[in-house]
Design an enzyme around this catalytic site. Structure first.
Site, PDB file in Angstrom:
ATOM      1  N   HIS A  98      -6.793  16.725  56.360  1.00 54.49           N
ATOM      2  CA  HIS A  98      -5.769  17.718  56.674  1.00 54.49           C
ATOM      3  C   HIS A  98      -6.388  19.108  56.696  1.00 54.49           C
ATOM      4  CE1 HIS A  98      -1.698  19.332  57.057  1.00 54.49           C
ATOM      5  NE2 HIS A  98      -2.072  20.281  56.209  1.00 54.49           N
ATOM      6  N   SER A  99      -6.175  19.842  57.798  1.00 56.72           N
ATOM      7  CA  SER A  99      -6.671  21.194  57.958  1.00 56.72           C
ATOM      8  C   SER A  99      -8.194  21.203  57.768  1.00 56.72           C
ATOM      9  CB  SER A  99      -5.943  22.129  56.982  1.00 56.72           C
ATOM     10  OG  SER A  99      -6.141  23.472  57.311  1.00 56.72           O
ATOM     11  N   MET A 100      -8.724  21.954  56.815  1.00 56.75           N
ATOM     12  CA  MET A 100     -10.161  21.942  56.586  1.00 56.75           C
ATOM     13  C   MET A 100     -10.698  20.525  56.470  1.00 56.75           C
ATOM     14  SD  MET A 100     -12.325  23.518  53.350  1.00 56.75           S
ATOM     15  CE  MET A 100     -12.255  22.094  52.252  1.00 56.75           C
ATOM     16  N   ALA A 102      -9.931  17.910  58.003  1.00 56.31           N
ATOM     17  CA  ALA A 102     -10.145  17.215  59.273  1.00 56.31           C
ATOM     18  C   ALA A 102     -11.515  17.520  59.848  1.00 56.31           C
ATOM     19  CB  ALA A 102      -9.048  17.597  60.266  1.00 56.31           C
ATOM     20  N   SER A 125      -5.538  16.085  61.044  1.00 63.44           N
ATOM     21  CA  SER A 125      -4.216  16.673  60.839  1.00 63.44           C
ATOM     22  C   SER A 125      -4.300  18.185  60.724  1.00 63.44           C
ATOM     23  CB  SER A 125      -3.602  16.076  59.560  1.00 63.44           C
ATOM     24  OG  SER A 125      -2.415  16.729  59.192  1.00 63.44           O
TER      25      SER A 125
END
Length: 268
Positions: A98-100, A102, A125
């Site tokens: 998720h975010s970083m 990913a 994500s």
């Protein structure tokens, strides 16, 4: 069951062991986040039909690793995480970042692939594609500026947002993560062979659809993009939708991996 201290790995946390699951799903949290960000995800996995042993990555500089120095370089983190995952390779591995997490998951996947242990797939994500230019400079702000930036996107677990004193305690880890994100530059080379599924909140202030679609250039294994209601942290409120979708794709990816490779046609 929480396995914070029963695991030989400094980087991996396992909250709800699923010893008979077909797949290990490695979850990499956002900037400023910790492995416990995926505790609700792990807890809800079995009820959602997710045939996976969900494990979370614990970055240094927070929670039980708070006395360790932060690592502010994706390459260094990806190297160590890929090495640590060797102890969990008794079944196929997929990645959810998720975010970083990913981008970091993408770099881990590249390393696993290079050593002949490609993941089943990557869930990316709330994150622009690795090749999207990074123009932010949040990591250079003073503490007040960094706190303001975090609150603008709800950049930590929501319980912390109203507690400046608690937030300031974890600022070194948050600053280290933002340094890793904002100084990251995609390195040309072999792209992924595995499928990538991109998830995006429709109202995400950090990632737009074009940046999410750009993930297509980072795999030869096919890329799909799913837009869900919510902002950058849509995941917290949409597990009821996300988890069944993750379960379906994991089944499909595993079936594809187990399918026999067609050989050359014999001639009579």
């Amino acid at each position: 069951m929480t396995a914070l201290n029963e695991n030989p790995s400094r980087w991996i946390r396992r909250f709800h062991p699923a010893d008979d699951a077909a797949v290990r799903l490695v979850c990499l949290p956002h900037a400023g986040g910790s492995a416990t960000a995926f505790f609700p995800f792990s807890r809800a996995a079995a009820a959602a039909g997710l045939d996976a042993d969900v494990i979370g990555v614990q970055y240094p500089g927070r929670q039980d690793r708070r006395d360790e120095p932060c690592v502010d370089d994706f390459a260094a983190m990806a190297d160590v995480i890929a090495d640590d995952l060797g102890a969990w390779a008794d079944r196929p591995v997929a990645l959810f970042g998720h975010s970083m997490g990913a981008t970091l998951g993408y770099e881990v996947a590249r390393r696993l692939q290079a050593r002949g242990e490609p993941p089943l797939g990557l869930f990316a994500s709330a994150c622009p594609a690795p090749s999207v230019p990074r123009t932010e400079d949040v990591h250079r702000l003073d503490d007040d500026g960094l706190l303001a930036a975090l609150k603008e996107i709800s950049g930590t677990e929501s319980a912390f947002l109203g507690d400046d004193e608690l937030l300031r305690m974890v600022l070194p880890a948050i600053r280290g993560d933002y340094t890793a994100v904002e100084t990251y530059r995609h390195q040309p080379g072999r792209e992924l062979d595995c499928p990538v599924h991109v998830l995006l909140g429709a109202d995400d202030p950090v990632v737009d659809l074009a940046e999410a679609e750009a993930w297509r250039s980072h795999t030869t294994g096919g890329c799909t993009v799913e837009v869900l209601s919510g902002g950058h942290f849509y995941l917290d409120a949409r597990l009821d939708v996300v988890l069944p979708g993750v379960a379906r794709r994991l089944r499909g990816w595993r079936e594809a991996a187990l399918a026999p490779v067609p050989g050359p046609m014999s001639r009579v």
